[in-house]
Motif scaffolding. Structure first.
Motif, PDB file in Angstrom:
ATOM      1  N   THR A 129       0.845  -1.163   0.016  1.00 50.02           N
ATOM      2  CA  THR A 129      -0.035   0.169   0.085  1.00 50.02           C
ATOM      3  C   THR A 129       0.685   1.335  -0.067  1.00 50.02           C
ATOM      4  O   THR A 129       1.937   1.161   0.532  1.00 50.02           O
ATOM      5  CB  THR A 129      -0.737  -0.047   1.302  1.00 50.02           C
ATOM      6  OG1 THR A 129      -0.098  -0.113   2.548  1.00 50.02           O
ATOM      7  CG2 THR A 129      -1.960  -1.031   1.147  1.00 50.02           C
ATOM      8  N   TYR A 133      -1.551 -11.036  -9.525  1.00 53.55           N
ATOM      9  CA  TYR A 133      -2.433  -9.964  -9.105  1.00 53.55           C
ATOM     10  C   TYR A 133      -3.546  -9.607 -10.048  1.00 53.55           C
ATOM     11  O   TYR A 133      -3.365  -9.674 -11.272  1.00 53.55           O
ATOM     12  CB  TYR A 133      -1.251  -8.789  -8.939  1.00 53.55           C
ATOM     13  CG  TYR A 133      -0.356  -8.638 -10.091  1.00 53.55           C
ATOM     14  CD1 TYR A 133      -0.988  -7.632 -11.024  1.00 53.55           C
ATOM     15  CD2 TYR A 133       0.755  -9.204 -10.233  1.00 53.55           C
ATOM     16  CE1 TYR A 133       0.092  -7.467 -12.162  1.00 53.55           C
ATOM     17  CE2 TYR A 133       1.605  -8.894 -11.179  1.00 53.55           C
ATOM     18  CZ  TYR A 133       0.987  -8.311 -12.219  1.00 53.55           C
ATOM     19  OH  TYR A 133       2.049  -8.035 -13.323  1.00 53.55           O
ATOM     20  N   VAL A 176      -1.094   2.666  -4.941  1.00 53.41           N
ATOM     21  CA  VAL A 176      -2.005   1.759  -4.276  1.00 53.41           C
ATOM     22  C   VAL A 176      -2.663   2.219  -3.247  1.00 53.41           C
ATOM     23  O   VAL A 176      -1.714   2.434  -2.038  1.00 53.41           O
ATOM     24  CB  VAL A 176      -1.052   0.532  -4.356  1.00 53.41           C
ATOM     25  CG1 VAL A 176      -1.918  -0.654  -3.673  1.00 53.41           C
ATOM     26  CG2 VAL A 176      -0.331   0.008  -5.411  1.00 53.41           C
ATOM     27  N   ILE A 183      -5.294  -3.176  -0.708  1.00 57.54           N
ATOM     28  CA  ILE A 183      -4.998  -4.348  -1.213  1.00 57.54           C
ATOM     29  C   ILE A 183      -5.542  -5.762  -0.400  1.00 57.54           C
ATOM     30  O   ILE A 183      -5.950  -5.508   0.785  1.00 57.54           O
ATOM     31  CB  ILE A 183      -3.193  -4.700  -0.969  1.00 57.54           C
ATOM     32  CG1 ILE A 183      -2.745  -6.017  -1.513  1.00 57.54           C
ATOM     33  CG2 ILE A 183      -3.079  -4.519   0.448  1.00 57.54           C
ATOM     34  CD1 ILE A 183      -1.477  -6.263  -1.321  1.00 57.54           C
ATOM     35  N   LEU A 188      -5.509  -5.263  -6.244  1.00 55.55           N
ATOM     36  CA  LEU A 188      -4.855  -3.739  -5.853  1.00 55.55           C
ATOM     37  C   LEU A 188      -5.895  -3.000  -6.314  1.00 55.55           C
ATOM     38  O   LEU A 188      -6.449  -2.978  -7.328  1.00 55.55           O
ATOM     39  CB  LEU A 188      -3.648  -3.648  -6.720  1.00 55.55           C
ATOM     40  CG  LEU A 188      -2.393  -4.685  -6.376  1.00 55.55           C
ATOM     41  CD1 LEU A 188      -1.266  -4.464  -7.312  1.00 55.55           C
ATOM     42  CD2 LEU A 188      -2.123  -4.818  -4.928  1.00 55.55           C
TER      43      LEU A 188
END
Length: 335
Positions: free
Chosen positions: A48, A66, A82, A85, A101
């Motif tokens: 993050t 991801y 980001v 998560i 994400l």
């Protein structure tokens, strides 16, 4: 029957079947452990507040898959940062489980222009503000639709409802200024119906009912207009309806029908027929015309100065009473 059941061959077959079943179950679980990496888990790293490029590099190094999704743009954070998560950092997942994400996009998402055509201008302002758009210039054009939105412009180019524009973009509005008062009615007699419609539209009037010589509605664009109501040149307000009469014949051939229509719609208007066929006569001389005699303007009268006469003041009356003389006292003589 019971003797056959207790035969040793039967029990041997039963035991063999049980053994084969247990072996198949054990092999199945072993295959599942090998195929799904049972017992092998990876800790989710904390990515993050990193840029999406750095977060992807970290996940690739740990062997995790991801998925990237975007939030609504938030100006408090950097683009492509980001923000969330899932699963949460520190939890353990298998190698094939994807990590989702949530990323801050680069800028605001485009906004669709709402449908505000023909809407009242103040209602259009509210709709634009609700979707995150600004009202730019307001341009007024001649139209019978007073204060109604006629067109939309973005950076000087026409746009239509549903087009995508950047958030907080300024939209220019073309608004109708309403009908004009005391405007002459255009003349469409002698024109085809198609031409008459265009002339009426350009002058911001409304087309009424189109009749033929038998008072039946018609719509053939090639017909020739021989009568209109209201008459050409009469004064009216824009937006009123103009009824037309059309035929395959010329207006001159429809003279009798025109007289009948005049008797219905123009009873108080009876022009001399020679007005339409004769030319104005300018041959008369003006020799008999007498010029007006020159009259001298009267001289101003001198005003004499008048001296005001003072009024005599009235005499004051003596309101005081006269003083009385004292009376003589009587004398008494005693002898």
């Amino acid at each position: 029957m019971l003797k056959a059941f207790f035969n040793w061959k039967v029990w041997v077959n039963i035991l063999l079947a049980i053994g084969v079943f247990i072996g198949l179950v054990w092999l199945t679980f072993r295959w599942l452990e090998y195929h799904t990496d049972h017992g092998k888990e990876t800790q989710v790293p904390d990515v993050t507040n990193l840029s999406v490029q750095k977060a992807v590099e970290v996940l690739d190094n740990t062997g995790l898959a991801y998925e990237i999704d975007s939030f609504n743009f938030d100006p408090k954070y950097k683009p492509f940062q980001v923000l969330q998560i899932y699963p949460t950092p520190g939890s353990r997942v298998k190698g094939g489980s994807p990590i989702r994400l949530k990323v801050n996009p680069r800028t605001w998402a485009p906004v669709a222009i709402p449908d505000i055509i023909d809407s009242y201008k103040y209602r259009a302002y509210s709709k634009l503000n609700l979707v995150g758009l600004k009202v730019g210039d307001t341009i007024y054009e001649p139209s019978i639709s007073k204060d109604a939105v006629l067109k939309l412009l973005y950076n000087g180019h026409p746009v239509k409802p549903g087009d995508l524009v950047p958030r907080f973009a300024s939209i220019d509005l073309v608004i109708g200024q309403g009908p004009k008062r005391n405007v002459p009615i255009p003349n469409v007699v002698g024109r085809t119906l198609a031409e008459a419609k265009e002339i009426i539209k350009q002058n911001y009037f409304e087309l009424g009912i189109v009749y033929d010589e038998n008072e039946q509605p018609v719509s053939d664009p090639s017909l020739i207009i021989f009568y209109q109501n209201p008459s050409a040149g009469s004064i009216s307000d824009q937006g009123i309806q103009i009824d037309l009469w059309a035929s395959n014949k010329t207006p001159a051939e429809m003279h009798n029908k025109i007289k009948d229509l005049d008797s219905q719609y123009r009873r108080n208007y009876a022009p001399d027929p020679s007005y339409y066929h004769s030319e104005p006569d300018f041959s008369s001389s003006f020799d008999d015309f007498e010029e007006p005699k020159h009259v001298e303007a009267p001289k101003p009268v001198e005003r004499k100065k008048v001296t005001p006469v003072k009024k005599a003041e009235p005499e004051k009356k003596n309101t005081e009473k006269p003083v009385e003389k004292p009376k003589e006292k009587k004398k008494v003589i005693i002898e």
